[in-house]
Design a protein around this motif. Structure first.
Motif, short mmCIF file in Angstrom:
data_model
loop_
_atom_site.label_atom_id
_atom_site.label_comp_id
_atom_site.label_asym_id
_atom_site.label_seq_id
_atom_site.Cartn_x
_atom_site.Cartn_y
_atom_site.Cartn_z
N TYR A 160 0.82 -1.21 0.00
CA TYR A 160 0.00 0.00 0.00
C TYR A 160 0.85 1.26 0.00
CZ TYR A 160 -4.18 -2.69 0.90
OH TYR A 160 -5.23 -3.57 0.78
N GLY A 161 2.11 1.08 0.40
CA GLY A 161 2.98 2.23 0.57
C GLY A 161 3.11 3.08 -0.65
N GLU A 162 3.17 2.42 -1.81
CA GLU A 162 3.42 3.18 -3.02
C GLU A 162 2.17 3.88 -3.55
OE1 GLU A 162 3.72 -0.39 -6.20
OE2 GLU A 162 4.95 -0.50 -4.41
N MET A 163 1.02 3.60 -2.90
CA MET A 163 -0.18 4.25 -3.44
C MET A 163 -0.94 5.10 -2.43
SD MET A 163 -2.20 0.79 -4.29
CE MET A 163 -3.61 1.77 -4.79
N GLY A 164 -0.41 5.26 -1.26
CA GLY A 164 -1.11 6.12 -0.32
C GLY A 164 -0.57 5.93 1.08
N PRO A 189 -5.57 -7.86 2.02
CA PRO A 189 -5.42 -8.21 0.62
C PRO A 189 -4.56 -7.17 -0.09
CG PRO A 189 -7.75 -8.22 1.29
CD PRO A 189 -6.97 -7.57 2.38
N ASP A 190 -3.79 -7.61 -1.07
CA ASP A 190 -3.05 -6.65 -1.87
C ASP A 190 -4.05 -5.73 -2.56
OD1 ASP A 190 -0.81 -7.94 -1.10
OD2 ASP A 190 -0.25 -8.71 -3.07
N PRO A 191 -3.65 -4.49 -2.82
CA PRO A 191 -4.59 -3.53 -3.40
C PRO A 191 -5.33 -4.07 -4.64
CG PRO A 191 -2.56 -2.42 -2.82
CD PRO A 191 -2.34 -3.88 -2.54
N ASP A 192 -4.65 -4.85 -5.45
CA ASP A 192 -5.27 -5.32 -6.68
C ASP A 192 -6.18 -6.53 -6.47
OD1 ASP A 192 -3.95 -3.35 -8.08
OD2 ASP A 192 -2.18 -4.61 -8.41
N SER A 193 -6.19 -7.07 -5.26
CA SER A 193 -6.96 -8.29 -5.03
C SER A 193 -8.45 -8.02 -4.79
CB SER A 193 -6.41 -9.05 -3.82
OG SER A 193 -5.12 -9.54 -4.11
N ARG B 58 2.57 5.53 -6.86
CA ARG B 58 1.37 5.52 -7.68
C ARG B 58 0.31 6.41 -7.05
NH1 ARG B 58 -0.99 -0.17 -8.54
NH2 ARG B 58 0.21 -0.92 -6.78
N GLU B 59 0.68 7.16 -6.04
CA GLU B 59 -0.31 7.97 -5.34
C GLU B 59 -0.54 9.30 -6.05
OE1 GLU B 59 1.06 8.71 -1.33
OE2 GLU B 59 3.07 8.09 -1.83
N SER B 60 -1.70 9.84 -5.86
CA SER B 60 -2.04 11.07 -6.55
C SER B 60 -1.29 12.27 -5.96
CB SER B 60 -3.55 11.30 -6.54
OG SER B 60 -4.07 10.94 -5.28
N THR B 61 -1.31 12.37 -4.64
CA THR B 61 -0.52 13.41 -4.00
C THR B 61 0.60 12.72 -3.24
OG1 THR B 61 -2.09 13.34 -2.20
CG2 THR B 61 -2.27 15.20 -3.71
N MET B 62 1.80 12.88 -3.73
CA MET B 62 2.90 12.11 -3.19
C MET B 62 3.35 12.65 -1.84
SD MET B 62 6.28 10.93 -5.18
CE MET B 62 7.41 12.12 -4.55
N ASN B 63 3.56 11.75 -0.92
CA ASN B 63 4.13 12.10 0.37
C ASN B 63 5.65 11.98 0.26
OD1 ASN B 63 5.04 12.25 2.97
ND2 ASN B 63 3.77 10.57 3.75
N ILE B 64 6.33 13.13 0.16
CA ILE B 64 7.76 13.08 -0.11
C ILE B 64 8.56 12.54 1.06
CG2 ILE B 64 7.86 14.85 -1.92
CD1 ILE B 64 8.68 16.85 0.18
N ALA B 65 7.97 12.49 2.24
CA ALA B 65 8.70 11.97 3.39
C ALA B 65 8.75 10.45 3.38
CB ALA B 65 8.06 12.45 4.69
#
Lengths: 206, 164
Positions: A160-164, A189-193, B58-65
């Motif tokens: 989830y880290g890379e998307m939010g 679940p993984d985000p895509d699941s 892949r986030e819309s507003t990136m958290n640079i930290a």
């Protein structure tokens, strides 16, 4: 799949039911192991900021016993069975008369037994879920750790880290004679699941 | 006794402190707690880095930290703005563990070591020396840096308290 915050109440209910069926079977398995009734709380499905995930089991620095399994197959994800130390010792005592005198240390045998308990429970959780969805969900070899809850749970949130900054998790708590056993199941679940789970259950998603 | 201020640095968060305050972050697993310190201005900075590179964001507003390659420049920038000199900065880091190990692991599960490597590379680019590190292993850590001394205290369940 850009954002989970747009999940509809109905979809969250479906995920709750997923947790209910999975953990229900796991509770039955635990109840057979212990030869006494085990209840469970109504599952919670929540989109939680990373910071708050560990609060569910007592905070980031709370020392817990965790069994981790990676779920592989059609709907991959991470699964944790987390219990507090007290409950772990009680479980060991009830189950295999293994509990040592020292509440702060665990022998290799004790850790191995806890790992196997987690494995049995997670296995029944996943197999019931696989039956329900007709999706292939195969657990990896389990791994057990005694450490701070924060780092343990974060391990399962990386996808989830890379998307939010928040993750969607399905949580169930076990109760023993109305007294909380402090056994927590987390299915992440993984985000895509999610779309696969919904589709398998016949839920229309945009 | 004088109560020391402790400023909490959350996950995927960065902060700096001065005047004897401490910076603290809890529950580092595969995440890396990176600290920078200017011993002359006595300014300490801390970033709780979660992922090695913002390229995968892949986030819309990136958290640079959150990403090593964006968090470290941002932390340096903020510390510079508050009076630190980049040439005097020294780094210490902890974390980057692999909480659970499996054979045949996918790359995404090796995130801890990759976080450490990425932080190292960026520090080299800025010519910031790494004075100490306590990374790797398979256990969680909580760290705290004292902005008056630059001492980094690392706590873990298995090994207790350690200072670097």
């Amino acid at each position: 799949m850009s954002s989970f915050s747009r999940f509809k109440a109905f979809e969250l209910d479906v995920l709750k039911e997923v947790g209910n069926i999975g953990a229900g079977n796991a509770a039955t398995a635990l109840s057979r192991l212990l030869d006494k009734p085990v209840d469970m709380a109504v599952p919670k499905v929540s989109l939680l900021p990373f910071e708050e995930v560990a609060d569910r089991v007592g905070g980031s620095e709370q020392v817990v016993i965790a069994v981790y399994l990676r779920v592989e197959g059609d709907a991959p994800g991470n699964m944790f069975f987390i219990i507090q130390e007290e409950a772990a010792k009680r479980l060991l005592g009830q189950l295999i008369s293994l509990a040592s005198e020292d509440p702060d240390s665990y022998s290799e045998m004790e850790m191995s037994a806890l790992c196997e308990i987690g494995n049995i429970l997670a296995g029944s959780y996943l197999s019931s879920l696989a039956d329900l969805t007709q999706l292939l969900m195969a657990p990896s070899v389990p791994s057990v750790a005694r450490d701070m809850a924060g780092p343990i749970l974060t391990y399962g949130l990386m996808q989830y880290g890379e998307m939010g900054d928040s993750a969607l998790l399905i949580e169930t708590t076990f109760l023993e004679d109305k007294e909380e056993l402090e056994g927590h199941f987390f299915l992440i679940p993984d985000p895509d699941s999610f779309s696969k789970i919904f589709k398998a259950l016949g839920v229309e998603t945009e | 006794m004088i109560q020391q201020d402790v400023i909490k640095v959350g996950m995927a968060d960065l902060k700096w402190a001065t005047g004897g305050a401490n910076l603290r972050t809890t529950g580092l697993g595969s995440c890396v707690g990176l600290t920078l310190y200017d011993p002359v201005a006595r300014i300490a900075g801390m970033a709780h880095v979660m992922l090695p590179s913002s390229e995968i964001a892949r986030e819309s507003t990136m958290n640079i930290a959150k990403y090593a390659d964006t968090a470290i420049p941002e932390l340096i920038g903020q510390m510079k703005a508050s009076g630190a000199a980049v040439g005097r900065l020294v780094a210490k880091m902890a974390g980057g563990a692999q909480m659970f190990a499996f054979s045949g692991q996918s790359d995404s599960m090796r995130i801890g070591p990759r976080n450490v490597e990425s932080c190292m590379e960026i520090l080299v680019n800025y010519s910031i020396p790494v004075l100490g590190q306590d990374t790797g292993g398979n256990y969680g850590r909580t760290i705290e840096i004292d902005s008056s001394s630059g001492v980094l205290t690392i706590r873990s369940v298995q090994f207790g308290i350690k200072e670097i």
